[in-house]
Design a protein around this motif. Structure first.
Motif, PDB file in Angstrom:
ATOM      1  N   CYS A 118      31.520 -14.612 -49.414  1.00  0.00           N
ATOM      2  CA  CYS A 118      30.637 -13.540 -48.934  1.00  0.00           C
ATOM      3  C   CYS A 118      29.433 -13.430 -49.851  1.00  0.00           C
ATOM      4  O   CYS A 118      29.544 -13.590 -51.069  1.00  0.00           O
ATOM      5  CB  CYS A 118      31.358 -12.190 -48.919  1.00  0.00           C
ATOM      6  N   THR A 119      28.293 -13.122 -49.255  1.00  0.00           N
ATOM      7  CA  THR A 119      27.104 -12.856 -50.039  1.00  0.00           C
ATOM      8  C   THR A 119      27.296 -11.523 -50.767  1.00  0.00           C
ATOM      9  O   THR A 119      28.146 -10.720 -50.366  1.00  0.00           O
ATOM     10  CB  THR A 119      25.861 -12.782 -49.137  1.00  0.00           C
ATOM     11  N   PRO A 120      26.522 -11.255 -51.825  1.00  0.00           N
ATOM     12  CA  PRO A 120      26.641  -9.959 -52.502  1.00  0.00           C
ATOM     13  C   PRO A 120      26.331  -8.809 -51.549  1.00  0.00           C
ATOM     14  O   PRO A 120      25.441  -8.930 -50.693  1.00  0.00           O
ATOM     15  CB  PRO A 120      25.597 -10.038 -53.620  1.00  0.00           C
ATOM     16  N   GLN A 121      27.033  -7.710 -51.699  1.00  0.00           N
ATOM     17  CA  GLN A 121      26.791  -6.547 -50.855  1.00  0.00           C
ATOM     18  C   GLN A 121      25.468  -5.906 -51.222  1.00  0.00           C
ATOM     19  O   GLN A 121      25.117  -5.803 -52.389  1.00  0.00           O
ATOM     20  CB  GLN A 121      27.912  -5.545 -51.016  1.00  0.00           C
ATOM     21  N   THR A 122      24.747  -5.488 -50.201  1.00  0.00           N
ATOM     22  CA  THR A 122      23.438  -4.886 -50.422  1.00  0.00           C
ATOM     23  C   THR A 122      23.132  -3.868 -49.334  1.00  0.00           C
ATOM     24  O   THR A 122      23.736  -3.886 -48.280  1.00  0.00           O
ATOM     25  CB  THR A 122      22.336  -5.973 -50.466  1.00  0.00           C
ATOM     26  N   THR A 123      22.191  -3.008 -49.629  1.00  0.00           N
ATOM     27  CA  THR A 123      21.682  -2.042 -48.660  1.00  0.00           C
ATOM     28  C   THR A 123      20.176  -2.230 -48.593  1.00  0.00           C
ATOM     29  O   THR A 123      19.515  -2.239 -49.626  1.00  0.00           O
ATOM     30  CB  THR A 123      21.985  -0.597 -49.108  1.00  0.00           C
ATOM     31  N   PRO A 124      19.628  -2.400 -47.392  1.00  0.00           N
ATOM     32  CA  PRO A 124      18.175  -2.542 -47.309  1.00  0.00           C
ATOM     33  C   PRO A 124      17.489  -1.279 -47.830  1.00  0.00           C
ATOM     34  O   PRO A 124      17.904  -0.170 -47.500  1.00  0.00           O
ATOM     35  CB  PRO A 124      17.901  -2.705 -45.812  1.00  0.00           C
TER      36      PRO A 124
END
Length: 151
Positions: A118-124
């Protein structure tokens, strides 16, 4: 007068909110990959966000096998939260989105080298969100034959 039985006490405790709904809820959610010619299912632990996957595989001389892929880079347990999986509507996409319903963070998970990654978790951020900043179309001078390109 007869004292209450164990079942009656448990029922009373549940009625008074002694047990949360999470204690009775399922621990995992399952979502198929959107790719229409791939029989892969992703599984997520709703509390930890750990993602794994299984799919059907052919094996000569048998009815087939279940091939499973354990959590690899980025797909292991995350900070406790309320996680789920969302499949895109892209018919050729083999991965799914891992979402944290409490924080709004997202990442993309897919099978790579026989592991789920999984890619790193992020919030736009609001400044980079397409809803916050309209996309302008570059102007093209007439007669050049050039077509507009996305920035």
């Amino acid at each position: 007068m007869r004292p209450f039985g164990t079942a009656a006490l448990i029922f009373a405790a549940m009625a008074l909110g002694g047990f949360s709904g999470h204690a009775l809820a399922a621990s995992y959610d399952f979502v198929p990959a959107p790719q229409t010619d791939l029989n892969r299912i992703y599984r997520i632990d709703r509390i930890t966000g750990e993602v794994s996957s299984c799919q059907y595989g052919l094996q000569e001389g048998t009815i087939g096998v279940t091939l499973c892929f354990s959590a690899g880079e980025g797909a292991g347990p995350q900070a406790p939260g309320e996680y789920g999986l969302v499949a895109s509507r892209h018919e050729r996409e083999g991965g799914v989105f891992r979402v944290n319903y409490r924080t709004g963070q997202m990442s993309i998970c897919y099978v790579f080298d026989e592991r789920v990654v999984c890619t790193p978790q992020t919030t736009p951020s609001p400044a980079t969100s397409s809803a916050a900043a309209p996309v302008s179309t570059p102007s093209v001078s007439p007669g050049t034959g050039a077509s507009p390109q996305r920035p």
